[in-house]
Design a protein around this motif. Structure first.
Motif, PDB file in Angstrom:
ATOM      1  N   GLU A  30       0.833  -1.212   0.000  1.00  0.00           N
ATOM      2  CA  GLU A  30       0.000   0.000   0.000  1.00  0.00           C
ATOM      3  C   GLU A  30       0.863   1.255   0.000  1.00  0.00           C
ATOM      4  O   GLU A  30       0.603   2.210  -0.720  1.00  0.00           O
ATOM      5  CB  GLU A  30      -0.945   0.006   1.205  1.00  0.00           C
ATOM      6  CG  GLU A  30      -1.719   1.300   1.375  1.00  0.00           C
ATOM      7  CD  GLU A  30      -2.584   1.682   0.179  1.00  0.00           C
ATOM      8  OE1 GLU A  30      -2.770   2.890  -0.045  1.00  0.00           O
ATOM      9  OE2 GLU A  30      -3.075   0.789  -0.528  1.00  0.00           O
ATOM     10  N   MET A  31       1.904   1.275   0.806  1.00  0.00           N
ATOM     11  CA  MET A  31       2.760   2.453   0.878  1.00  0.00           C
ATOM     12  C   MET A  31       3.522   2.671  -0.425  1.00  0.00           C
ATOM     13  O   MET A  31       3.698   3.808  -0.855  1.00  0.00           O
ATOM     14  CB  MET A  31       3.722   2.346   2.055  1.00  0.00           C
ATOM     15  CG  MET A  31       4.380   3.642   2.375  1.00  0.00           C
ATOM     16  SD  MET A  31       5.214   3.554   3.945  1.00  0.00           S
ATOM     17  CE  MET A  31       5.589   5.260   4.159  1.00  0.00           C
ATOM     18  N   THR A  32       3.962   1.596  -1.056  1.00  0.00           N
ATOM     19  CA  THR A  32       4.657   1.705  -2.343  1.00  0.00           C
ATOM     20  C   THR A  32       3.734   2.303  -3.393  1.00  0.00           C
ATOM     21  O   THR A  32       4.149   3.122  -4.209  1.00  0.00           O
ATOM     22  CB  THR A  32       5.162   0.321  -2.792  1.00  0.00           C
ATOM     23  OG1 THR A  32       6.094  -0.155  -1.810  1.00  0.00           O
ATOM     24  CG2 THR A  32       5.831   0.375  -4.143  1.00  0.00           C
ATOM     25  N   ARG A  33       2.461   1.929  -3.327  1.00  0.00           N
ATOM     26  CA  ARG A  33       1.471   2.414  -4.290  1.00  0.00           C
ATOM     27  C   ARG A  33       1.042   3.860  -3.990  1.00  0.00           C
ATOM     28  O   ARG A  33       0.975   4.693  -4.878  1.00  0.00           O
ATOM     29  CB  ARG A  33       0.247   1.491  -4.280  1.00  0.00           C
ATOM     30  CG  ARG A  33      -0.806   1.793  -5.297  1.00  0.00           C
ATOM     31  CD  ARG A  33      -1.939   0.778  -5.352  1.00  0.00           C
ATOM     32  NE  ARG A  33      -2.512   0.445  -4.049  1.00  0.00           N
ATOM     33  CZ  ARG A  33      -2.301  -0.714  -3.386  1.00  0.00           C
ATOM     34  NH1 ARG A  33      -1.522  -1.642  -3.911  1.00  0.00           N
ATOM     35  NH2 ARG A  33      -2.848  -0.940  -2.227  1.00  0.00           N
ATOM     36  N   SER A  34       0.779   4.176  -2.730  1.00  0.00           N
ATOM     37  CA  SER A  34       0.177   5.472  -2.401  1.00  0.00           C
ATOM     38  C   SER A  34       1.170   6.552  -1.975  1.00  0.00           C
ATOM     39  O   SER A  34       0.851   7.737  -2.067  1.00  0.00           O
ATOM     40  CB  SER A  34      -0.867   5.289  -1.297  1.00  0.00           C
ATOM     41  OG  SER A  34      -0.244   4.854  -0.101  1.00  0.00           O
ATOM     42  N   ALA A  35       2.354   6.168  -1.507  1.00  0.00           N
ATOM     43  CA  ALA A  35       3.309   7.172  -1.010  1.00  0.00           C
ATOM     44  C   ALA A  35       4.751   6.739  -1.275  1.00  0.00           C
ATOM     45  O   ALA A  35       5.552   6.602  -0.345  1.00  0.00           O
ATOM     46  CB  ALA A  35       3.076   7.400   0.479  1.00  0.00           C
ATOM     47  N   ALA A  37       7.372   8.284  -2.517  1.00  0.00           N
ATOM     48  CA  ALA A  37       8.424   9.230  -2.094  1.00  0.00           C
ATOM     49  C   ALA A  37       8.623   9.173  -0.580  1.00  0.00           C
ATOM     50  O   ALA A  37       9.763   9.194  -0.096  1.00  0.00           O
ATOM     51  CB  ALA A  37       8.063  10.650  -2.533  1.00  0.00           C
ATOM     52  N   ARG A  38       7.546   9.084   0.154  1.00  0.00           N
ATOM     53  CA  ARG A  38       7.646   8.977   1.618  1.00  0.00           C
ATOM     54  C   ARG A  38       8.337   7.675   1.998  1.00  0.00           C
ATOM     55  O   ARG A  38       9.164   7.632   2.897  1.00  0.00           O
ATOM     56  CB  ARG A  38       6.266   9.057   2.258  1.00  0.00           C
ATOM     57  CG  ARG A  38       6.335   8.919   3.786  1.00  0.00           C
ATOM     58  CD  ARG A  38       5.014   9.125   4.444  1.00  0.00           C
ATOM     59  NE  ARG A  38       4.680  10.531   4.312  1.00  0.00           N
ATOM     60  CZ  ARG A  38       3.463  11.019   4.476  1.00  0.00           C
ATOM     61  NH1 ARG A  38       2.471  10.206   4.769  1.00  0.00           N
ATOM     62  NH2 ARG A  38       3.226  12.301   4.371  1.00  0.00           N
ATOM     63  N   ARG A  39       8.015   6.613   1.308  1.00  0.00           N
ATOM     64  CA  ARG A  39       8.651   5.321   1.583  1.00  0.00           C
ATOM     65  C   ARG A  39      10.166   5.395   1.351  1.00  0.00           C
ATOM     66  O   ARG A  39      10.946   4.921   2.163  1.00  0.00           O
ATOM     67  CB  ARG A  39       8.015   4.217   0.734  1.00  0.00           C
ATOM     68  CG  ARG A  39       8.554   2.837   1.083  1.00  0.00           C
ATOM     69  CD  ARG A  39       7.676   1.755   0.491  1.00  0.00           C
ATOM     70  NE  ARG A  39       8.266   0.460   0.713  1.00  0.00           N
ATOM     71  CZ  ARG A  39       8.171  -0.258   1.825  1.00  0.00           C
ATOM     72  NH1 ARG A  39       7.469   0.199   2.851  1.00  0.00           N
ATOM     73  NH2 ARG A  39       8.751  -1.429   1.946  1.00  0.00           N
ATOM     74  N   ARG A  40      10.567   6.021   0.257  1.00  0.00           N
ATOM     75  CA  ARG A  40      12.005   6.180  -0.015  1.00  0.00           C
ATOM     76  C   ARG A  40      12.672   7.036   1.064  1.00  0.00           C
ATOM     77  O   ARG A  40      13.779   6.736   1.507  1.00  0.00           O
ATOM     78  CB  ARG A  40      12.219   6.792  -1.399  1.00  0.00           C
ATOM     79  CG  ARG A  40      11.999   5.814  -2.542  1.00  0.00           C
ATOM     80  CD  ARG A  40      12.435   6.393  -3.878  1.00  0.00           C
ATOM     81  NE  ARG A  40      11.750   7.629  -4.241  1.00  0.00           N
ATOM     82  CZ  ARG A  40      10.566   7.688  -4.846  1.00  0.00           C
ATOM     83  NH1 ARG A  40       9.925   6.566  -5.166  1.00  0.00           N
ATOM     84  NH2 ARG A  40      10.021   8.845  -5.146  1.00  0.00           N
ATOM     85  N   ALA A  41      12.004   8.103   1.489  1.00  0.00           N
ATOM     86  CA  ALA A  41      12.564   8.980   2.533  1.00  0.00           C
ATOM     87  C   ALA A  41      12.722   8.219   3.846  1.00  0.00           C
ATOM     88  O   ALA A  41      13.747   8.349   4.531  1.00  0.00           O
ATOM     89  CB  ALA A  41      11.676  10.208   2.724  1.00  0.00           C
ATOM     90  N   HIS A  42      11.728   7.418   4.209  1.00  0.00           N
ATOM     91  CA  HIS A  42      11.830   6.621   5.442  1.00  0.00           C
ATOM     92  C   HIS A  42      12.959   5.602   5.331  1.00  0.00           C
ATOM     93  O   HIS A  42      13.702   5.385   6.292  1.00  0.00           O
ATOM     94  CB  HIS A  42      10.516   5.902   5.743  1.00  0.00           C
ATOM     95  CG  HIS A  42       9.413   6.788   6.218  1.00  0.00           C
ATOM     96  ND1 HIS A  42       9.612   7.964   6.901  1.00  0.00           N
ATOM     97  CD2 HIS A  42       8.072   6.659   6.125  1.00  0.00           C
ATOM     98  CE1 HIS A  42       8.452   8.524   7.201  1.00  0.00           C
ATOM     99  NE2 HIS A  42       7.498   7.741   6.731  1.00  0.00           N
TER     100      HIS A  42
END
Length: 142
Positions: A30-35, A37-42
């Motif tokens: 879900e995070m890969t699909r919806s966010a 950039a945030r996932r990469r930053a985390h």
């Protein structure tokens, strides 16, 4: 966010004696699909964000960063913390703390969603003694 300014009564550096939370149960897909950039930053920021990690992993690390030395931490987490391969680094991080309680509440149906919560209680200090491990029974109405 400048935590010291937002919480002027916090300890120096914006640390807290008690941190409690219920992070969102967001899986890697879900995070890969919806966010993305945030996932990469985390992934760049948190040591626990390795492999196919879920969002709760970084919440655990951030909660510990916000907890003052010898402070207390209480979180409601997915019980996947206990067994998922991607949560191994999160378990290692928690193994450095004084985890006092793990309570599996999967059978309690605490939420109106298909989630399997685990209560975690810990002190931010080296482990001391045994951890109390419990399995909840019943449901929220009883």
């Amino acid at each position: 966010m400048d935590l010291a300014r937002a919480f002027p009564r916090a300890r120096p550096g914006g640390l807290f004696d008690l941190v409690v939370g219920n992070p969102p149960f967001v899986d890697a897909e879900e995070m890969t699909r919806s966010a993305p950039a945030r996932r990469r930053a985390h992934a760049a920021r948190y040591r626990v964000a390795r492999g196919n990690w879920d969002l709760f992993c970084v919440f655990v690390e951030r909660a510990l960063e916000l907890t003052a030395d010898a402070g207390a931490l209480g979180l409601i987490l997915p019980n996947k913390l206990l067994s998922a391969r991607y949560a191994a680094e999160t378990r290692r991080l928690l193994g450095e703390q004084d985890v006092r309680l793990l309570r599996d509440c999967a059978s309690l149906r605490l939420f109106d969603a298909a989630v399997y919560p685990l209560l975690l209680g810990a002190r931010k200090r080296a482990p001391r003694g045994a951890c109390q491990v419990e399995r909840g029974t019943g449901d929220r109405s009883g």
